[in-house]
Design an enzyme around this catalytic site. Structure first.
Site, PDB file in Angstrom:
ATOM      1  N   ARG A 192     -43.791  84.804 -98.676  1.00  0.00           N
ATOM      2  CA  ARG A 192     -44.560  85.947 -99.151  1.00  0.00           C
ATOM      3  C   ARG A 192     -44.004  86.518-100.456  1.00  0.00           C
ATOM      4  NH1 ARG A 192     -48.683  88.483 -97.290  1.00  0.00           N
ATOM      5  NH2 ARG A 192     -49.198  90.514 -98.123  1.00  0.00           N
ATOM      6  N   LYS A 242     -31.972  91.531 -98.913  1.00  0.00           N
ATOM      7  CA  LYS A 242     -33.037  90.539 -99.000  1.00  0.00           C
ATOM      8  C   LYS A 242     -34.209  91.049 -99.833  1.00  0.00           C
ATOM      9  CE  LYS A 242     -36.856  88.517 -96.544  1.00  0.00           C
ATOM     10  NZ  LYS A 242     -37.744  88.600 -95.392  1.00  0.00           N
ATOM     11  N   ASN A 243     -34.654  92.274 -99.556  1.00  0.00           N
ATOM     12  CA  ASN A 243     -35.851  92.783-100.231  1.00  0.00           C
ATOM     13  C   ASN A 243     -35.617  93.022-101.717  1.00  0.00           C
ATOM     14  OD1 ASN A 243     -37.299  92.673 -97.862  1.00  0.00           O
ATOM     15  ND2 ASN A 243     -36.965  94.817 -97.341  1.00  0.00           N
ATOM     16  N   ASP A 284     -38.667  98.676 -91.516  1.00  0.00           N
ATOM     17  CA  ASP A 284     -37.887  97.526 -91.069  1.00  0.00           C
ATOM     18  C   ASP A 284     -36.836  97.885 -90.025  1.00  0.00           C
ATOM     19  OD1 ASP A 284     -39.287  95.762 -92.609  1.00  0.00           O
ATOM     20  OD2 ASP A 284     -37.818  95.646 -94.221  1.00  0.00           O
ATOM     21  N   MET A 325     -47.205 101.570 -90.608  1.00  0.00           N
ATOM     22  CA  MET A 325     -47.599 100.654 -91.686  1.00  0.00           C
ATOM     23  C   MET A 325     -48.149  99.315 -91.201  1.00  0.00           C
ATOM     24  SD  MET A 325     -44.703 101.338 -94.583  1.00  0.00           S
ATOM     25  CE  MET A 325     -44.250 103.003 -95.074  1.00  0.00           C
ATOM     26  N   ASP A 339     -44.119  87.131 -92.444  1.00  0.00           N
ATOM     27  CA  ASP A 339     -44.128  87.600 -91.065  1.00  0.00           C
ATOM     28  C   ASP A 339     -45.536  87.916 -90.595  1.00  0.00           C
ATOM     29  OD1 ASP A 339     -41.469  87.458 -90.501  1.00  0.00           O
ATOM     30  OD2 ASP A 339     -41.021  89.505 -91.082  1.00  0.00           O
TER      31      ASP A 339
END
Length: 435
Positions: A97, A22-23, A319, A341, A121
């Protein structure tokens, strides 16, 4: 709002193929705007966030052709810049985003960009300074409409420069690299992100004709070119899915083979799960997780409690901290999970505590998990998914729990995991969607 009904306590078995990352997808899809030629992308994940971005590109005038289940061709030869002036564009971009990474390609090729404040998110502050400061150093001029929360950017005369990023932001680095690829002169980015997904983007851009060196390091040099061409690109498997399936296998005492993992690109992810006591076997490019009734968390060499913390690559990805946390609840031993983070990503542990887990939430960033070694089973409850990664952690907990669980707000999970219920049923899980 949809929900999952999950009957837990069932041992699973079989093979599962991770989706495309996904990223990586969000970066790669934005990069198609850099050229008027065709770009073919394989292993595109069928998830909500990616599909939203594809729809947005289509409405911007990009020709989108679905060539197969996971393969698309994009051609941005007739981009409609006027669409950016519409309320529809601002509304759709703000809901995703990843849309912020449209700005780099738009500035590079068209010299202009516009974006409303992106969503995503609710996991804490996710500032945009790295993106915008990088653009400004390249010569872009900003106008922020604070009343409507809209950014207007003029990038007609981008020029290469040296910049030291204040944080090694993956999306920030990606955005700046795409803008610099067609800027005049040479750009040097120090403290650049070097995640595999960023490496994939740079490799793709180089195949398109860009001149990027230092790929895989935190010092990137980009010599601007006047034009980029088409290419073909295949995405990596999603490392977050791979880690999630490892945790799933351990929690449910299941024998699972995770196929086509691109193991050399996983960094310390496999070793981190091994430190949690989980046995892993590498079989070619597959990861075999045997069924384990017990797994024991290691300590540090001096015998002190293990800490698993997130860090920029090649450190452990934030993640997967939620997966480590839930997996630890049924291990033997104790671990401190330190989420550096984002300050809101641990705000799902109350659901695990309600299920019977022994967890101390020390503060917004740290949680101590006391592993029960399966002496007390988790119990099924009704709960709500707060974000993508926490949602999957709760799903893993539900699959391992005694009894039935209901997970609400599964739209969050669908944003990051394609057809997860179908794929889990193929392993033997009892999971169904309910309204």
């Amino acid at each position: 709002m949809g929900s999952f009904r999950v009957n837990g306590g069932i041992k699973l078995k079989g093979e599962i193929i991770p989706q495309g990352a996904k990223n990586e997808a969000l970066q790669i899809l934005c990069a198609v705007l850099l050229t008027s030629e065709k770009v073919t992308i394989d292993k595109v994940p069928n998830i909500v966030d990616v599909n939203k971005l594809i729809d947005l590109l289509s409405e911007m005038g990009v020709k989108v052709t679905k060539e197969g289940a996971e393969t698309y061709t994009f051609q941005a030869d007739e981009v409609n810049l006027d669409f950016m002036e519409t309320e529809e564009y601002l509304k759709k971009a703000s809901a995703l985003r990843g849309s912020v990474m449209l700005l780099g390609p738009l500035l590079a090729r068209f010299g202009t960009g516009k974006l409303s404040k992106p969503g995503g998110d609710k996991i804490g502050r996710r500032r945009m300074d790295t993106h915008f400061t990088g653009f400004q150093k390249l010569g872009a001029k900003f106008n922020y409409d604070s009343k409507n929360e809209i950014f207007h950017i003029d990038g007609k005369n981008l020029k290469g420069c040296y910049m030291l990023l204040d944080e090694a932001s993956v999306t920030g680095t990606a955005n700046i690299v795409m803008a610099a690829a067609m800027a005049e002169g040479t750009t040097t980015i120090y403290n650049a992100a070097c995640e595999p997904y960023l490496q994939q983007l740079c490799d793709m851009l180089n195949r398109m004709g860009a001149k990027i060196s230092g790929v895989g390091s935190n010092l990137l040099t980009i010599e601007g070119v006047k034009k980029l061409g088409g290419t073909k690109h295949k995405m990596l498997p999603d490392m977050i899915e791979i880690g999630s399936f490892i945790g799933l296998a351990a929690m449910t005492q299941s024998e699972i083979t995770i196929k086509d993992c691109q193991i050399p690109r996983l960094g310390i992810i496999p070793e981190t799960f091994r430190r949690m006591g989980i046995k892993l076997e590498f079989r070619g490019d597959d990861i075999f997780v045997p069924a384990q009734k017990h797994y024991e968390i290691e300590t540090f060499i001096d015998g002190s409690i293990l800490t698993v913390a997130d860090a920029i690559w090649p450190g452990f990805t934030p993640d997967l901290l939620s997966i480590v946390l839930v997996t630890a609840t049924q291990a033997k031993g104790t671990v401190l999970v330190h989420q550096k983070m984002f300050e809101s990503r641990l705000f799902f542990v109350d659901k695990l505590i309600d299920m019977g887990a022994q967890i101390i939430l020390c503060d917004p960033h740290r949680a101590t998990v006391i592993g029960l070694d399966r002496k007390t089973e988790l119990r099924g409850i009704r709960m709500t998914s707060p974000d993508i990664r926490a949602g999957v952690a709760l799903l893993i907990a539900a699959l391992s729990a005694n009894g039935t669980s209901i997970i609400d707000n599964i739209e969050q999970i669908d944003r990051g995991y394609q057809n997860i219920d179908d794929r889990l049923r193929a392993l033997g899980a009892e999971i169904e969607r309910i309204s």
